[in-house]
Scaffold this motif. Structure first.
Motif, short mmCIF file in Angstrom:
data_model
loop_
_atom_site.label_atom_id
_atom_site.label_comp_id
_atom_site.label_asym_id
_atom_site.label_seq_id
_atom_site.Cartn_x
_atom_site.Cartn_y
_atom_site.Cartn_z
N LEU A 1 2.45 -10.96 13.48
CA LEU A 1 2.75 -9.99 12.44
C LEU A 1 1.47 -9.36 11.89
N ALA A 2 0.51 -10.22 11.55
CA ALA A 2 -0.75 -9.71 10.99
C ALA A 2 -1.50 -8.87 12.01
N ASN A 3 -1.48 -9.30 13.27
CA ASN A 3 -2.18 -8.53 14.31
C ASN A 3 -1.54 -7.17 14.54
N THR A 4 -0.23 -7.11 14.47
CA THR A 4 0.46 -5.82 14.61
C THR A 4 0.10 -4.90 13.46
N ALA A 5 0.14 -5.43 12.24
CA ALA A 5 -0.22 -4.63 11.08
C ALA A 5 -1.67 -4.16 11.18
N TRP A 6 -2.55 -5.07 11.58
CA TRP A 6 -3.97 -4.72 11.72
C TRP A 6 -4.16 -3.61 12.75
N ALA A 7 -3.47 -3.70 13.90
CA ALA A 7 -3.61 -2.71 14.96
C ALA A 7 -3.17 -1.32 14.49
N PHE A 8 -2.03 -1.25 13.82
CA PHE A 8 -1.56 0.04 13.32
C PHE A 8 -2.54 0.61 12.30
N ALA A 9 -3.04 -0.23 11.41
CA ALA A 9 -3.99 0.24 10.40
C ALA A 9 -5.30 0.69 11.03
N THR A 10 -5.77 -0.05 12.02
CA THR A 10 -7.00 0.31 12.70
C THR A 10 -6.87 1.68 13.37
N LEU A 11 -5.70 1.97 13.90
CA LEU A 11 -5.45 3.27 14.53
C LEU A 11 -5.07 4.34 13.52
N GLY A 12 -4.89 3.95 12.28
CA GLY A 12 -4.53 4.91 11.24
C GLY A 12 -3.09 5.40 11.34
N ILE A 13 -2.23 4.57 11.92
CA ILE A 13 -0.83 4.95 12.09
C ILE A 13 0.01 4.34 10.98
N SER A 14 0.52 5.18 10.13
CA SER A 14 1.38 4.73 9.04
C SER A 14 2.82 4.73 9.54
N ALA A 15 3.45 3.62 9.47
CA ALA A 15 4.84 3.47 9.92
C ALA A 15 5.60 2.69 8.86
N PRO A 16 5.99 3.37 7.77
CA PRO A 16 6.61 2.66 6.64
C PRO A 16 7.77 1.74 7.00
N PRO A 17 8.73 2.15 7.84
CA PRO A 17 9.81 1.20 8.16
C PRO A 17 9.30 -0.07 8.85
N LEU A 18 8.34 0.09 9.74
CA LEU A 18 7.76 -1.07 10.41
C LEU A 18 7.05 -1.97 9.41
N PHE A 19 6.24 -1.38 8.53
CA PHE A 19 5.50 -2.17 7.55
C PHE A 19 6.44 -2.84 6.55
N ASP A 20 7.53 -2.18 6.20
CA ASP A 20 8.52 -2.83 5.32
C ASP A 20 9.08 -4.09 5.99
N ALA A 21 9.39 -3.97 7.27
CA ALA A 21 9.93 -5.12 8.01
C ALA A 21 8.89 -6.22 8.15
N ILE A 22 7.67 -5.83 8.49
CA ILE A 22 6.59 -6.81 8.62
C ILE A 22 6.36 -7.52 7.29
N ALA A 23 6.34 -6.77 6.21
CA ALA A 23 6.12 -7.37 4.88
C ALA A 23 7.23 -8.35 4.55
N PHE A 24 8.48 -7.97 4.81
CA PHE A 24 9.61 -8.85 4.50
C PHE A 24 9.52 -10.17 5.25
N VAL A 25 9.28 -10.10 6.55
CA VAL A 25 9.19 -11.31 7.36
C VAL A 25 7.95 -12.12 6.99
N SER A 26 6.85 -11.44 6.74
CA SER A 26 5.60 -12.13 6.39
C SER A 26 5.74 -12.91 5.10
N GLU A 27 6.46 -12.35 4.13
CA GLU A 27 6.68 -13.07 2.87
C GLU A 27 7.34 -14.42 3.12
N GLN A 28 8.23 -14.49 4.10
CA GLN A 28 8.93 -15.72 4.42
C GLN A 28 8.08 -16.70 5.22
#
Length: 82
Positions: A1-28
């Motif tokens: 999860l963290a690596n996926t988020a890091w990769a998108f941020a490194t590329l400057g790709i904002s994907a709100p639905p993806l980040f919402d899902a990553i955040a939800f699962v990461s919280e758990q």
């Protein structure tokens, strides 16, 4: 999860639905993150300006409990993100 988020941020790709899902699962699953994963997740959200207050709350609590195992770069990235 963290690596996926890091990769998108490194590329400057904002994907709100993806980040919402990553955040939800990461919280758990935050207890399974290594210090670098905690730092990378916080950095990715902050870099892309993705608001994730609940995720930042759980990252803060987990980081506080495990601060002794953070490397200097993990500390710097986490501090910057907050």
């Amino acid at each position: 999860l963290a690596n996926t988020a890091w990769a998108f941020a490194t590329l400057g790709i904002s994907a709100p639905p993806l980040f919402d899902a990553i955040a939800f699962v990461s919280e758990q699953r935050i207890g399974s993150f290594e210090p670098q994963g905690l730092a990378n997740m916080a950095w990715a959200c902050a870099t892309l300006g993705m608001p994730a207050p609940r995720l930042f709350d759980v990252i803060a609590r987990e980081s506080e409990q495990r601060i002794g195992s953070f490397r200097p770069q993990n500390l710097a990235n986490t501090a910057w993100a907050f």
